[in-house]
Design a protein around this motif. Sequence first.
Motif, PDB file in Angstrom:
ATOM      1  N   UNK A 187      -0.214  -3.047   9.675  1.00 50.63           N
ATOM      2  CA  UNK A 187       0.579  -4.306   9.950  1.00 50.63           C
ATOM      3  C   UNK A 187      -0.123  -5.412  10.584  1.00 50.63           C
ATOM      4  N   UNK A 188      -0.987  -5.220  11.610  1.00 50.80           N
ATOM      5  CA  UNK A 188      -1.783  -6.254  12.013  1.00 50.80           C
ATOM      6  C   UNK A 188      -2.536  -6.895  11.390  1.00 50.80           C
ATOM      7  N   UNK A 189      -3.365  -5.958  10.001  1.00 47.76           N
ATOM      8  CA  UNK A 189      -4.077  -6.581   9.335  1.00 47.76           C
ATOM      9  C   UNK A 189      -3.385  -7.650   8.308  1.00 47.76           C
ATOM     10  N   UNK A 190      -2.204  -7.200   7.859  1.00 46.70           N
ATOM     11  CA  UNK A 190      -1.404  -8.121   6.911  1.00 46.70           C
ATOM     12  C   UNK A 190      -0.757  -9.442   7.802  1.00 46.70           C
ATOM     13  N   UNK A 191      -0.412  -9.230   9.164  1.00 51.84           N
ATOM     14  CA  UNK A 191       0.019 -10.219   9.815  1.00 51.84           C
ATOM     15  C   UNK A 191      -1.033 -11.388  10.068  1.00 51.84           C
ATOM     16  N   UNK A 192      -2.377 -10.877  10.116  1.00 45.76           N
ATOM     17  CA  UNK A 192      -3.265 -11.861  10.298  1.00 45.76           C
ATOM     18  C   UNK A 192      -3.756 -12.654   8.979  1.00 45.76           C
ATOM     19  N   UNK A 193      -3.216 -12.197   7.793  1.00 48.07           N
ATOM     20  CA  UNK A 193      -3.504 -13.126   6.543  1.00 48.07           C
ATOM     21  C   UNK A 193      -2.494 -13.546   5.787  1.00 48.07           C
ATOM     22  N   UNK A 194      -1.297 -13.125   5.983  1.00 39.28           N
ATOM     23  CA  UNK A 194      -0.174 -13.471   5.131  1.00 39.28           C
ATOM     24  C   UNK A 194       0.387 -14.889   5.385  1.00 39.28           C
ATOM     25  N   UNK A 195       0.722 -15.619   4.525  1.00 35.30           N
ATOM     26  CA  UNK A 195       1.171 -17.028   4.553  1.00 35.30           C
ATOM     27  C   UNK A 195       2.533 -16.880   4.834  1.00 35.30           C
ATOM     28  N   UNK A 196       3.269 -17.847   5.749  1.00 34.40           N
ATOM     29  CA  UNK A 196       4.729 -17.715   6.082  1.00 34.40           C
ATOM     30  C   UNK A 196       5.395 -17.737   5.019  1.00 34.40           C
ATOM     31  N   UNK A 197       5.180 -18.101   3.831  1.00 32.01           N
ATOM     32  CA  UNK A 197       6.115 -18.232   2.359  1.00 32.01           C
ATOM     33  C   UNK A 197       5.860 -17.183   1.683  1.00 32.01           C
ATOM     34  N   UNK A 198       4.849 -16.120   1.952  1.00 35.89           N
ATOM     35  CA  UNK A 198       4.465 -14.987   1.143  1.00 35.89           C
ATOM     36  C   UNK A 198       5.740 -14.383   0.561  1.00 35.89           C
ATOM     37  N   UNK A 199       5.420 -13.858  -0.692  1.00 34.61           N
ATOM     38  CA  UNK A 199       6.433 -12.828  -1.494  1.00 34.61           C
ATOM     39  C   UNK A 199       5.545 -11.493  -1.535  1.00 34.61           C
ATOM     40  N   UNK A 200       6.295 -10.740  -1.365  1.00 34.22           N
ATOM     41  CA  UNK A 200       5.767  -8.865  -1.431  1.00 34.22           C
ATOM     42  C   UNK A 200       6.581  -8.319  -2.234  1.00 34.22           C
ATOM     43  N   UNK A 201       6.098  -7.238  -3.103  1.00 31.55           N
ATOM     44  CA  UNK A 201       6.883  -6.261  -3.862  1.00 31.55           C
ATOM     45  C   UNK A 201       6.100  -5.109  -3.720  1.00 31.55           C
ATOM     46  N   UNK A 202       6.959  -3.837  -3.769  1.00 30.13           N
ATOM     47  CA  UNK A 202       6.435  -2.616  -3.340  1.00 30.13           C
ATOM     48  C   UNK A 202       6.062  -2.348  -2.044  1.00 30.13           C
ATOM     49  N   UNK A 203       5.716  -1.191  -1.532  1.00 32.49           N
ATOM     50  CA  UNK A 203       5.612  -0.011  -2.599  1.00 32.49           C
ATOM     51  C   UNK A 203       6.716   0.598  -3.126  1.00 32.49           C
ATOM     52  N   UNK A 204       6.681   1.819  -3.665  1.00 31.99           N
ATOM     53  CA  UNK A 204       7.908   2.483  -4.227  1.00 31.99           C
ATOM     54  C   UNK A 204       8.609   2.747  -2.833  1.00 31.99           C
ATOM     55  N   UNK A 205       9.852   2.746  -3.122  1.00 30.69           N
ATOM     56  CA  UNK A 205      11.149   2.927  -1.985  1.00 30.69           C
ATOM     57  C   UNK A 205      11.623   1.854  -1.400  1.00 30.69           C
ATOM     58  N   UNK A 206      11.026   0.493  -1.812  1.00 28.33           N
ATOM     59  CA  UNK A 206      11.456  -0.738  -1.137  1.00 28.33           C
ATOM     60  C   UNK A 206      12.387  -1.535  -1.886  1.00 28.33           C
ATOM     61  N   UNK A 207      13.222  -0.925  -3.024  1.00 27.91           N
ATOM     62  CA  UNK A 207      13.949  -1.628  -3.854  1.00 27.91           C
ATOM     63  C   UNK A 207      14.988  -2.593  -3.309  1.00 27.91           C
ATOM     64  N   UNK A 208      15.468  -1.869  -1.980  1.00 27.42           N
ATOM     65  CA  UNK A 208      16.512  -2.798  -1.282  1.00 27.42           C
ATOM     66  C   UNK A 208      15.989  -3.892  -0.552  1.00 27.42           C
ATOM     67  N   UNK A 209      14.835  -4.234  -0.287  1.00 27.00           N
ATOM     68  CA  UNK A 209      14.309  -5.070   0.491  1.00 27.00           C
ATOM     69  C   UNK A 209      13.929  -6.448  -0.713  1.00 27.00           C
ATOM     70  N   UNK A 210      14.548  -7.514   0.369  1.00 25.10           N
ATOM     71  CA  UNK A 210      14.152  -8.816  -0.385  1.00 25.10           C
ATOM     72  C   UNK A 210      12.861  -8.965  -0.587  1.00 25.10           C
ATOM     73  N   UNK A 211      12.542  -9.826  -1.560  1.00 28.67           N
ATOM     74  CA  UNK A 211      11.090 -10.212  -1.882  1.00 28.67           C
ATOM     75  C   UNK A 211      10.340 -11.047  -0.777  1.00 28.67           C
ATOM     76  N   UNK A 212      11.116 -11.770   0.230  1.00 30.28           N
ATOM     77  CA  UNK A 212      10.435 -12.579   1.286  1.00 30.28           C
ATOM     78  C   UNK A 212      10.935 -12.153   2.513  1.00 30.28           C
ATOM     79  N   UNK A 213      11.367 -10.650   2.587  1.00 33.82           N
ATOM     80  CA  UNK A 213      11.595 -10.254   3.869  1.00 33.82           C
ATOM     81  C   UNK A 213      10.326  -9.623   4.615  1.00 33.82           C
ATOM     82  N   UNK A 214       9.551 -10.456   4.983  1.00 37.21           N
ATOM     83  CA  UNK A 214       8.220 -10.041   5.291  1.00 37.21           C
ATOM     84  C   UNK A 214       8.463  -8.988   6.512  1.00 37.21           C
ATOM     85  N   UNK A 215       9.178  -9.424   7.523  1.00 37.86           N
ATOM     86  CA  UNK A 215       9.484  -8.346   8.750  1.00 37.86           C
ATOM     87  C   UNK A 215      10.062  -7.026   8.127  1.00 37.86           C
ATOM     88  N   UNK A 216      10.945  -6.857   7.435  1.00 31.05           N
ATOM     89  CA  UNK A 216      11.554  -5.882   6.899  1.00 31.05           C
ATOM     90  C   UNK A 216      10.490  -4.877   5.979  1.00 31.05           C
TER      91      UNK A 216
END
Length: 283
Positions: A187-216
């Motif tokens: 979590x800390x590693x990603x927080x240090x490099x993710x842009x505020x407008x980043x989009x994330x998909x996966x891993x498996x089991x995150x189908x209910x999460x929005x692509x831009x829900x960085x906190x979730x």
Amino acid sequence: MLKTALIACALLAAAPALASTPSPALSSPGEIEKAERAFAADGAALGIRDSFLAHMADDAIVFSPGPVNAKALYAARPSSKTPKLEWWPQRVVIARSGDLGLSVGPWAINGKRGAYYATIWRKEPDGTWKWVYDGGGDADGGKGPDPAAPSTQGPTATTGAGSPAAGFAQARAAEDQLAKAAAQDAAGAYDAVLSADALLTGPGGTKTQAVDDLEGRRKLRPAALTLTPVGGGASRAGDLVWIHGQAQWTADGPKPVAAHYMHVWQRRAEGWRLIFETLINDT
């Protein structure tokens, strides 16, 4: 099936530093959206196999589950217009040099929305756009825009590293630092490099999460994971870089979870930032 195929397996050939970096005005994200929508239109008209073959580069790769040559994989499949696979761009980003881009958006099969795709596009010497990576990961496609909605356009870098080799080396250094930190605190590693407008998909089991829900998504990720970069490529200006590799983490079962990932890094004023990740479990 997801839109599948992965970025070229090796770094683009090193080029001499450019005397001047092309102006962002010459690089239009609209080119990426146009290429993606043409690809999708052929998907409806030709079916999955034939449309994918028509729009891929010779060196494009897919995860199956690890990286393999996309042309060989799809050429071995029969032509078919079923099932009906649809997709459309939600976010597009283009390199400053106008030769490499990212497209991300929802997909649907037979009218039912699924997860998200991601495509890396490269402009070929003849001026045509071909994809060198195409894959998909878990995210809630139902929370994405309608197919007819225009995509949002991510920012274009104001400066580049000067060459593909320099850009790739700098982004790889950022990737290596991320991997080192994620082995202890993901979590800390990603927080240090993710842009505020980043989009994330996966891993498996995150189908209910929005692509831009960085906190979730941050809360659903493993506490620590191992990232092993394998290959990728860079834009001519050295401002946009993709890197793919292997990932592994400990779960509740007796065996560790194995996965593959694709990262897109962009050179921004504050330094290299991770603007996209897809993390695909090897199942």
